[in-house]
Scaffold this motif. Structure first.
Motif, PDB file in Angstrom:
ATOM      1  N   ILE A 120      38.132-144.610   3.091  1.00  0.00           N
ATOM      2  CA  ILE A 120      38.857-144.574   4.363  1.00  0.00           C
ATOM      3  C   ILE A 120      38.792-145.928   5.051  1.00  0.00           C
ATOM      4  O   ILE A 120      39.743-146.357   5.705  1.00  0.00           O
ATOM      5  CB  ILE A 120      38.263-143.471   5.270  1.00  0.00           C
ATOM      6  CG1 ILE A 120      38.446-142.113   4.595  1.00  0.00           C
ATOM      7  CG2 ILE A 120      38.942-143.465   6.620  1.00  0.00           C
ATOM      8  CD1 ILE A 120      37.681-140.995   5.257  1.00  0.00           C
ATOM      9  N   THR A 176      37.470-148.120  10.295  1.00  0.00           N
ATOM     10  CA  THR A 176      38.301-147.094  10.925  1.00  0.00           C
ATOM     11  C   THR A 176      37.461-146.243  11.862  1.00  0.00           C
ATOM     12  O   THR A 176      36.248-146.136  11.706  1.00  0.00           O
ATOM     13  CB  THR A 176      38.915-146.154   9.866  1.00  0.00           C
ATOM     14  OG1 THR A 176      37.855-145.525   9.151  1.00  0.00           O
ATOM     15  CG2 THR A 176      39.797-146.913   8.908  1.00  0.00           C
ATOM     16  N   LEU A 186      44.163-144.841   8.408  1.00  0.00           N
ATOM     17  CA  LEU A 186      43.307-144.972   7.247  1.00  0.00           C
ATOM     18  C   LEU A 186      43.674-146.246   6.487  1.00  0.00           C
ATOM     19  O   LEU A 186      44.842-146.573   6.330  1.00  0.00           O
ATOM     20  CB  LEU A 186      43.450-143.749   6.332  1.00  0.00           C
ATOM     21  CG  LEU A 186      42.936-142.439   6.953  1.00  0.00           C
ATOM     22  CD1 LEU A 186      43.969-141.784   7.832  1.00  0.00           C
ATOM     23  CD2 LEU A 186      42.507-141.473   5.868  1.00  0.00           C
TER      24      LEU A 186
END
Length: 417
Positions: A54, A58, A259
């Motif tokens: 991911i 983030t 993402l």
RNA sequence: GUGCUAUUAGCUCAGUAGGUAGAGCAUCAGAUUGUGGCUCUGAGGGUCGAGGGUUCGAGUCCCCCAUGGCACCCCA
């Protein structure tokens, strides 16, 4: 204080479960129409799996993951999304060694530590589909086609499809540098948060909702101008395929998604029924994820849909069907002395496949009749003094009030499924 | 994580200028000595989200915590 569930989690009570089955059934059926097969993975993984995929910078990884050490000292995370877990599983089971295209869908719970709001929970459910193995725009189009097909099968009309492309890694890198340069030279117009993002994830500045920086953002360079020919061709072909299958979309150069693993196509479905959390599905292409996970590069596209948000839309648009009565027979007894006879009647009917309820609270005859009415039983099977003596049962149709007495033999013969 | 707002019977809500709580629906029972839905009657059910404070006295004022909602952030 009264005992309580964890914040942001919800029980699905028996009177709601039919909606969930309804939703699940449509998702399953539509996915299968496109040749997708269901995939299940554990709800927790090594934290690594999500960090590497991911993206460290983030929000999902930084502040929203349920991460803890297990008794062996390993860092474990409750899955915040499915794509990373599926990629892990595919690699582990060598499914991408075979040269087929992989088409899978999933449905299950996910976990994100966030402040709850309407349509935003700490444990929520997602449906999703992943199409792995094709680098071509037709795969992007197929995934979007599936998403739209699902929306149509639910009867949802009030939604928008937003689409954008981030380009391939080369053009995205060029774009990112241009953006950073632009924002740096306009840094005095940026909010505190965006200044932070300029370092961590500059693309995200684009979908800021802060009105004070609206102007800087709208004057920022557009991704579309930084495409190389491969990126441009890919995007154009996706759009062409969508057009030819009659799917309406809106190109949104500011759509970025949170993402890190996306490249090329990204898209989102939004609905006005939802308020601030207006997106109920989102996805895109993630050609670089497999190599990020240390595997040979494998192209892939996918998307996910929030089930609670979907239900909100269905509810608000009155798109949830009325489910038929659950109970076929309610056995009503005049006296508790007839209980074992009542059980015999119940079992005859159950063996024939009917749903049968029998009184367990020793309530009055009247109460039982009322209850039979309340649970919307199709029939009341009444056992009074006379029926008990005759080894029979009076079957009353609760809708028409018609009543016929059957011997047990006749009952078994008449009510067969 | 930040700001605003709400929290009174199972549910939806009243509660007046602080004087220890009400309605409708739901539940249960009866009117109806073998039969539900409509109507009528009655009954049960609340330490007013938790804790602390002000006051002779707090559901009502103050603080704090919890949870929901809205917005930000982010995403499904």
């Amino acid at each position: 204080m009264k005992i309580q569930s964890i914040r942001g989690t919800r029980d699905i009570l028996p009177d709601q479960i039919q909606q969930w089955h309804y939703v699940y059934d449509i998702l399953k059926r539509t996915s299968e129409k496109y040749g997708f097969e269901e995939y299940r993975t554990p709800i927790f993984e090594k934290t690594e799996v999500f960090k590497r995929s991911i993206g460290e910078e983030t929000d999902i990884v930084n502040k929203e993951m349920y991460t803890f050490l297990d008794k062996g000292g390993d860092s474990i995370t409750l899955r915040p999304e499915m794509t990373a877990a599926i990629v892990r599983s595919i690699i582990q089971n060598n499914l991408n060694q075979i040269h087929n295209i992989i088409r899978v869908w999933y449905f299950g719970p996910f976990f994100r530590y966030e402040r709850p709001q309407k349509g935003r929970l700490r444990q929520f459910h997602q449906y999703g589909a992943e199409l792995i193995g094709s680098p071509f725009p037709e795969a992007d189009a197929e995934i979007i086609d599936l998403a739209i097909s699902i929306i149509n099968d639910f009867g949802i009309k009030d939604y928008q499809l937003l689409i954008n492309s981030l380009g391939n890694s080369v053009s995205r890198q060029n774009y990112k540098s241009a953006l950073v340069e632009y924002f740096n030279s306009n840094i005095e117009h940026l909010s505190q948060e965006s200044k932070q993002r300029l370092i961590s994830n500059p693309l995200r500045i684009l979908d800021s909702k802060d009105p004070s920086e609206k102007d800087v953002i709208s004057n920022a360079p557009s991704v579309l101008d930084y495409f190389d020919s491969e990126s441009r061709d890919h995007f154009e072909l996706v759009l062409e395929l969508l057009k030819s299958s009659g799917i309406n979309y809106e190109i949104s150069p500011q759509l970025v998604r949170g993402l890190d693993y996306y490249s090329h196509t990204v898209f989102e479905l939004r609905s006005n029924a939802l308020g601030s959390q207006d997106s109920f599905a989102g996805g895109g292409r993630y050609d670089e994820l497999f190599s990020q996970m240390g595997e040979k590069p494998t192209p892939a596209v996918g998307f996910a849909m929030g089930i609670e948000r979907l239900l909100l839309i269905l509810e608000q648009s009155a798109l949830i069907p009325v489910f038929p009565s659950k109970i076929d027979f309610y056995i009503v007894i005049q006296s508790n002395d007839y209980l074992s006879f009542a059980r015999k009647v119940a079992n005859i009917l159950r063996e024939n496949g009917y749903k049968v309820i029998i009184e367990l609270a020793r309530r009055s005859f009247k109460s039982q009749m009322r209850d039979a009415n309340k649970v919307q039983s199709k029939y009341a099977a009444i056992i009074g003094e006379q029926e008990f003596a005759d080894n029979s049962v009076a079957i009353k149709n609760m809708e028409t009030s018609e009543q016929i007495v059957y011997t047990l033999d006749n009952l078994q013969k008449t009510f067969k499924k």
